[in-house]
Design an enzyme around this catalytic site. Structure first.
Site, PDB file in Angstrom:
ATOM      1  N   GLY B  11       0.834  -1.202   0.000  1.00 16.31           N
ATOM      2  CA  GLY B  11       0.000   0.000   0.000  1.00 16.31           C
ATOM      3  C   GLY B  11       0.865   1.246   0.000  1.00 16.31           C
ATOM      4  O   GLY B  11       1.852   1.317   0.732  1.00 16.31           O
ATOM      5  N   ARG B  74      -0.217  -5.162  -4.577  1.00 17.64           N
ATOM      6  CA  ARG B  74       0.055  -6.381  -3.810  1.00 17.64           C
ATOM      7  C   ARG B  74       0.231  -7.532  -4.786  1.00 17.64           C
ATOM      8  O   ARG B  74      -0.566  -7.709  -5.695  1.00 17.64           O
ATOM      9  CB  ARG B  74      -1.118  -6.684  -2.876  1.00 17.64           C
ATOM     10  CG  ARG B  74      -1.487  -5.499  -2.005  1.00 17.64           C
ATOM     11  CD  ARG B  74      -2.330  -5.887  -0.817  1.00 17.64           C
ATOM     12  NE  ARG B  74      -2.761  -4.699  -0.097  1.00 17.64           N
ATOM     13  CZ  ARG B  74      -1.960  -3.970   0.691  1.00 17.64           C
ATOM     14  NH1 ARG B  74      -0.702  -4.323   0.872  1.00 17.64           N
ATOM     15  NH2 ARG B  74      -2.417  -2.891   1.305  1.00 17.64           N
ATOM     16  N   TYR B  75       1.261  -8.326  -4.584  1.00 16.10           N
ATOM     17  CA  TYR B  75       1.515  -9.438  -5.495  1.00 16.10           C
ATOM     18  C   TYR B  75       2.379 -10.476  -4.781  1.00 16.10           C
ATOM     19  O   TYR B  75       3.601 -10.364  -4.744  1.00 16.10           O
ATOM     20  CB  TYR B  75       2.221  -8.927  -6.754  1.00 16.10           C
ATOM     21  CG  TYR B  75       2.238  -9.934  -7.874  1.00 16.10           C
ATOM     22  CD1 TYR B  75       1.142 -10.061  -8.726  1.00 16.10           C
ATOM     23  CD2 TYR B  75       3.336 -10.778  -8.067  1.00 16.10           C
ATOM     24  CE1 TYR B  75       1.149 -10.989  -9.750  1.00 16.10           C
ATOM     25  CE2 TYR B  75       3.340 -11.708  -9.093  1.00 16.10           C
ATOM     26  CZ  TYR B  75       2.254 -11.807  -9.930  1.00 16.10           C
ATOM     27  OH  TYR B  75       2.247 -12.732 -10.939  1.00 16.10           O
ATOM     28  N   GLY B 102       6.921  -2.849   2.893  1.00 16.28           N
ATOM     29  CA  GLY B 102       6.742  -3.319   4.266  1.00 16.28           C
ATOM     30  C   GLY B 102       7.147  -4.777   4.422  1.00 16.28           C
ATOM     31  O   GLY B 102       8.047  -5.262   3.726  1.00 16.28           O
ATOM     32  N   ASN B 103       6.471  -5.473   5.330  1.00 17.41           N
ATOM     33  CA  ASN B 103       6.847  -6.849   5.650  1.00 17.41           C
ATOM     34  C   ASN B 103       6.868  -7.786   4.440  1.00 17.41           C
ATOM     35  O   ASN B 103       7.839  -8.508   4.225  1.00 17.41           O
ATOM     36  CB  ASN B 103       5.881  -7.414   6.700  1.00 17.41           C
ATOM     37  CG  ASN B 103       6.205  -6.907   8.098  1.00 17.41           C
ATOM     38  OD1 ASN B 103       7.324  -7.076   8.574  1.00 17.41           O
ATOM     39  ND2 ASN B 103       5.253  -6.265   8.746  1.00 17.41           N
ATOM     40  N   GLY B 104       5.791  -7.752   3.658  1.00 18.39           N
ATOM     41  CA  GLY B 104       5.706  -8.652   2.510  1.00 18.39           C
ATOM     42  C   GLY B 104       6.814  -8.361   1.511  1.00 18.39           C
ATOM     43  O   GLY B 104       7.426  -9.267   0.932  1.00 18.39           O
ATOM     44  N   THR B 105       7.083  -7.081   1.322  1.00 21.07           N
ATOM     45  CA  THR B 105       8.114  -6.647   0.387  1.00 21.07           C
ATOM     46  C   THR B 105       9.493  -7.130   0.811  1.00 21.07           C
ATOM     47  O   THR B 105      10.289  -7.596   0.001  1.00 21.07           O
ATOM     48  CB  THR B 105       8.113  -5.102   0.317  1.00 21.07           C
ATOM     49  OG1 THR B 105       6.785  -4.667   0.033  1.00 21.07           O
ATOM     50  CG2 THR B 105       9.055  -4.594  -0.754  1.00 21.07           C
ATOM     51  N   ASP B 133       1.119   1.242   8.896  1.00 17.50           N
ATOM     52  CA  ASP B 133       0.694   0.444  10.052  1.00 17.50           C
ATOM     53  C   ASP B 133       1.756   0.375  11.148  1.00 17.50           C
ATOM     54  O   ASP B 133       1.457   0.005  12.273  1.00 17.50           O
ATOM     55  CB  ASP B 133       0.372  -0.991   9.617  1.00 17.50           C
ATOM     56  CG  ASP B 133      -0.771  -1.060   8.623  1.00 17.50           C
ATOM     57  OD1 ASP B 133      -1.543  -0.092   8.545  1.00 17.50           O
ATOM     58  OD2 ASP B 133      -0.889  -2.078   7.919  1.00 17.50           O
TER      59      ASP B 133
END
Lengths: 387, 387
Positions: B11, B74-75, B102-105, B133
């Site tokens: 995001g 998002r992917y 962030g975390n996913g990245t 967040d």
């Protein structure tokens, strides 16, 4: 020494306190002031606050504070309550009654004036305008609207950038603005639009029949060209040629909200895309970081002028804003009869603005005041060379 | 000349472009830059943009523009896609890969680094943090959070004033913030609370079990004492000890939203009052008028530092923010291993902050930066002398 009572009514704005402070500062050394709590509710129930040093000092600290510091609220007056209100004012030997508010407020004030007159009680009444919806008649615009319009315009521009970046996850966002039966605020969403690809890509106004086909077409075109679409809808737009979408009813008054959700569901079904609806909510009327400096100072001078008119013995009037002729923007505050305001009713957007939003934005520009300068153009999908 | 590819993922925030611009300005004269469109989606599909004069100039204009100008989104990457990504980078002879996210990245970046290593391909990887967040581990806080926290705090304070004025019409407002499983943003709602009577009167965080009894009691107390109540709830709070409230599911990812509506319905039923829920929405991560100047400049310097580390040949790291010891606030940017960030997982609010919000607000103050000075106290019902 003249005795004045002043109150605030209807939904607050981020500058309604500026009007109160303008009035109080212009009045406090020359008159005896008392403050009515919670709008007409407080008037009917005799909730008055003495304007002593403590309260006056406290009130004048609110020049840049959102909300209505006296308390406001909605309270439709019955004929009996108008009689009662006049009796209370008479008992308190009030010489002048001032209310800051919108259409409902002006109508009640007008009726109080008529009733006082009928009783042979010499009461001055002066109305000071405020509304974020800009649906008050007989004035070029009303204080509170410029700041709300700035909030909506900036939000739409910023969300365009946000959604553009998220298009592989979410493609359509539907923003719902305030405005009830008038589209001024929803239409303001396009004020900062600099490029074709920026949102809003479709605006639905309550003045016009909702056109499903055109909505669908505009969204599809934006999706095809830019990969995302921003739709802005005024809360009062009729869905399916039916009624307005209500989220609640309080004391007989319909609380609108939900048309954006209807559009979300419709677009999801028709286009099989991810869409999200958002009510822009109460920040439209209260967010202090979006206050227009022009709106703020106009609100203040509306209060000052109301105070001057009281001193001059004028009555039965609302302070209205008129643009002076000339190239640069400037305003003149002129009196309009409360009766004329009542007869004018809710002011919707005129056709010439709806049909030519560019002319609306030229009209709007000075009221919104300082705003963030244009962003660079959005990158478009067709610019990408996949390799 | 070193070849660098950079992308933005997850995001957007209102300052993620500042990080990109900081990186680009520090790099552009010394390296060959290419830009990845739409996050990992663009990486896997080879959507690269050449860093020529036109694109570089266009990108550097975005320092103060919200959204992610390269496209984000998002992917989630499968193992096959990670292999494919590495192959693409290798074909393009990329020496260094940088992602802002962030975390996913960070997890995806870590995996890409591991896979490159396995293939014996000498690829530098550097992660630059961003999240509204604040749930990213191994860093004091992440760019984007300070501005979002400022938005939430100012909104809550302003809405307190608005609702206070409307209490004869509407008594409770429930504001829902972002944050998924972390309560940092929801808790920030109380940062500008100066007086007991101002909202928030109850904050629900995802770190703790929802306590219906305490919610009800806090709202009743506020209604009794002040006539209105502001409740703030994080979108990830569990309702009825069940699951989080979802508004949608996209590509297997749950889109949260709706817990505030559950609370609205619950309070209406239990207390017979008018309540209104509001999702604070995307403005939390995109509203340009709420940007924290400190957040903005930290975001920029995170980018500059990432560029320096690339030049120095460092790899497998995220740029983390550390507070330097001392009375005045200052930060130091330090390297943390991407593997450590992945292992740390989502960072929730620590108990010592939840149990002592005052200490949290002291921690938060420098990050929020300049903010509107305190308002005067709210008038309270008990101050009114009815006569």
């Amino acid at each position: 020494m003249k005795k004045i009572a002043i109150g605030q009514a209807g939904g607050p704005t981020s500058v309604i306190n500026a009007t109160l402070v303008g009035f109080v500062k212009q009045t406090m050394s020359k008159c005896s002031l008392s403050f009515i709590r919670n709008g007409y509710d407080g008037l009917v129930h005799g909730e008055f606050i003495e304007g002593n040093d403590t309260t006056l000092q406290w009130i004048t600290q609110h020049e840049k504070v959102p909300g209505a510091c006296l308390g406001s609220g909605r309270y439709p007056l019955s004929d009996e309550e108008i009689e009662k209100a006049v009796r209370i004012l008479r008992e308190k030997r009030i010489d002048a009654l001032v209310f800051i508010g919108g259409n409902g407020t002006m109508e009640a004030l007008y009726k109080v004036g008529v009733e006082a007159n009928r009783q042979g009680y010499d009461l001055q009444v002066i109305g000071l305008p405020k509304t974020v919806d800009n649906d008050l008649g007989c004035t070029d615009h009303a204080p509170g609207f410029g700041s709300a319009a700035k909030y909506v315009a900036q939000t739409t521009r910023d969300m365009s950038r946000d959604l553009h970046a998220m298009q592989n996850f979410e493609q359509v966002r539907i923003l719902e603005t305030m405005g009830r039966n008038a589209g001024w605020l929803a239409a303001a969403s396009g004020f900062l639009k600099t490029y074709e690809e920026e949102g809003p890509h479709f605006i639905a106004l309550p003045e016009r029949q909702m056109n499903h086909e055109k909505l669908l077409q505009s969204v599809e075109t934006a999706l095809y060209r830019y990969g995302f679409a921003i739709v802005v809808v005024s809360e009062g737009v009729l869905w399916n040629q039916g009624a307005q979408v209500e989220r609640d009813v309080v004391g007989g008054r319909s609380v609108l909200g939900g048309i954006s959700k209807e559009i979300e569901l419709y677009l999801k079904q028709e286009l099989n895309i991810m869409a999200r609806s958002e009510l822009l909510g109460m920040n439209q009327r209260s967010y202090s970081l979006a206050v227009s400096s022009v709106d703020q100072s106009e609100a203040y001078f509306v209060g000052v002028t109301g105070a001057d008119w009281i001193k001059e013995g004028r009555s039965g009037l609302m302070v209205a804003i008129e643009r002076t002729k000339g190239l640069a923007y400037s305003i003149h505050l002129k009196p309009v009869a409360l009766g004329a305001v009542v007869r004018a009713g809710e002011r919707v957007m005129p056709d010439q603005f709806i049909d030519n939003l560019k002319s609306y934005y030229e009209w709007l520009e000075p009221i919104i005041g300082d705003h963030v300068s244009p962003y660079p153009p959005l990158f478009q999908m067709r610019d990408v060379k996949s390799s």
